[in-house]
Design a protein around this motif. Sequence first.
Motif, PDB file in Angstrom:
ATOM      1  N   ALA A   1     -16.340   5.570  -3.290  1.00  6.42           N
ATOM      2  CA  ALA A   1     -16.616   6.931  -2.823  1.00  6.42           C
ATOM      3  C   ALA A   1     -17.407   7.708  -3.882  1.00  6.42           C
TER       4      ALA A   1
ATOM      5  N   VAL B   1     -15.642   2.554   2.444  1.00 13.55           N
ATOM      6  CA  VAL B   1     -14.380   3.188   2.046  1.00 13.55           C
ATOM      7  C   VAL B   1     -13.388   3.188   3.205  1.00 13.55           C
ATOM      8  N   LEU B   2     -13.868   3.501   4.407  1.00 15.91           N
ATOM      9  CA  LEU B   2     -12.986   3.501   5.581  1.00 15.91           C
ATOM     10  C   LEU B   2     -12.427   2.109   5.849  1.00 15.91           C
TER      11      LEU B   2
ATOM     12  N   TYR C   1     -15.469  -1.943  -8.607  1.00 17.41           N
ATOM     13  CA  TYR C   1     -15.381  -2.922  -7.529  1.00 17.41           C
ATOM     14  C   TYR C   1     -15.579  -4.347  -8.019  1.00 17.41           C
TER      15      TYR C   1
ATOM     16  N   ASP D   1       0.810  -1.205   0.000  1.00 11.40           N
ATOM     17  CA  ASP D   1       0.000   0.000   0.000  1.00 11.40           C
ATOM     18  C   ASP D   1       0.843   1.254   0.000  1.00 11.40           C
TER      19      ASP D   1
ATOM     20  N   LEU E   1     -12.049  -0.316   3.665  1.00 12.38           N
ATOM     21  CA  LEU E   1     -11.084  -0.607   2.602  1.00 12.38           C
ATOM     22  C   LEU E   1      -9.739   0.037   2.885  1.00 12.38           C
ATOM     23  N   PHE E   2      -9.772   1.283   3.285  1.00  9.21           N
ATOM     24  CA  PHE E   2      -8.533   2.034   3.492  1.00  9.21           C
ATOM     25  C   PHE E   2      -7.754   1.527   4.692  1.00  9.21           C
TER      26      PHE E   2
ATOM     27  N   ILE F   1     -18.874  -5.113   1.180  1.00 10.28           N
ATOM     28  CA  ILE F   1     -19.024  -4.167   0.073  1.00 10.28           C
ATOM     29  C   ILE F   1     -19.815  -4.787  -1.064  1.00 10.28           C
TER      30      ILE F   1
ATOM     31  N   LYS G   1      -6.579  -1.556  -4.393  1.00  9.41           N
ATOM     32  CA  LYS G   1      -7.227  -1.007  -3.200  1.00  9.41           C
ATOM     33  C   LYS G   1      -7.676   0.426  -3.434  1.00  9.41           C
ATOM     34  N   TYR G   2      -6.810   1.240  -3.990  1.00 10.96           N
ATOM     35  CA  TYR G   2      -7.154   2.651  -4.197  1.00 10.96           C
ATOM     36  C   TYR G   2      -8.162   2.828  -5.323  1.00 10.96           C
TER      37      TYR G   2
ATOM     38  N   CYS H   1     -11.419   2.142  -3.574  1.00  6.76           N
ATOM     39  CA  CYS H   1     -11.764   3.254  -2.682  1.00  6.76           C
ATOM     40  C   CYS H   1     -12.339   4.426  -3.472  1.00  6.76           C
TER      41      CYS H   1
END
Length: 476
Positions: free
Chosen positions: A133, A231-232, A167, A5, A234-235, A68, A125-126, A129
Amino acid sequence: MAGSDTAPFLSQADDPDDGPVSGTPGLPGSLGNPKPGEPEVLDREALQRITGLSPGRSMLIVGVLCYINLLNYMDRFTVAGVLPDIEQFFSIGDSSSGLIQTAFISSYMVLAPVFGYLGDRYNRKYLMCGGIAFWSLVTLGSSFIPRERFWLLLLTRGLVGVGEASYSTIAPTLIADLFVADQRSQMLSVFYFAIPVGSGLGYIAGSKVKDVAGDWHWALRVTPGLGVVAVLLLFLVVREPPRGAVERHSDSPPLSPTSWWADLRALARNLIFGLITCLTGVLGVGLGVEISRRLRRSNPRADPLVCAAGLLGSAPFLFLSLACARGSIVATYIFIFVGETLLSMNWAIVADILLYVVIPTRRSTAEAFQIVLSHLLGDAGSPYLIGLISDRLRRGWPPSFLSEFRALQFSLMLCAFVGALGGAAFLGTAIFIESDRRRAQLYVQGLLREPEPTDDRIVVPQQGRSTRVPLSSVLI
């Protein structure tokens, strides 16, 4: 332990210099050197060394991805739960309301290859996200559209496809890079189990939130709030595993992405089965609807009978396609074509049956339970069940590619027998279809009332008078 990451957004997420290294061949907890013909098995220590993630962390990542995915399908079917209210608010007909789903699917369909390209090359991942979002913001914004701007609702539903495409195309690949063999199958079955559950929850949440709030707009404001939580998670929880590391030997060079055209050329060689499925799906649905429409003129039980004929007719062809798989691939494709065409005949008819045997105020709930039950008894658990049967068969056979083929071949034959059972169930449905449809019609017309709750009390003479006492007291 270095995590991938740390790579910047839209950069290679799984540089071999950043990720953990695999173990030494032949040592405990490493990949080792499997014997020829034996499947490669990784223990937990080897998986942790390769992915850089503990088994508990990997399971937690799968849990987040399942949440998700559940939210993904909730949002997709929330609109369906309040569709009559949307039609009334925007003063539109059925054709215009159908464009809402068309806009979403079209965007989703077009953008899926785009995110497939990005997901194979950049930080997954990003990408997820950002997509979730964006999807949450657009869904929230769609709940504030004024009644004279229906075109804006179509635009926002199309933009929702951006987030969902980001996703749906990427999340399964993360699971594939965290687990192998049976564990991967189990995790994927859990992941896709969220489809029927999320679809059903979307119907229920949409209609019930509208009832509680007294305004259908609030139904579209539930999933955006849950999207922020997604999102939180995932991050904070999800970490990017190195691509393909769990499937290659420790002394193998790291995988590098090829050009998109090279990817497409390679995939084109595997698409024969997919093309057959697409063609037979279109052909079977149209054929089933037309046959049923013509037979209704002379037989009111035509719908379930056509479904029964399709399932019973498909069973032997699907069985023969598996039986011929090793001897003739051409014969296999021919049998698959006929079998899938017959199998697809019931899709649209089943939806029609559900709608005309259920009164309008209960149809969303009925659709929700139909989705849940069909997936629960079908594709939610069947991949795991088929794999489990295959593994059990292989235990008593010497390890070889032929034994793997035979085990999977025999386990898939179960599908043909289940299809025959489905045909028998439709034959049973034909017995009751007329009375159920007539009952729903009379109820809608106000000519039939639901029976009152049964009274379990009986009349007993008491001192010259009759009185009602509970049945249980008499039995006692």
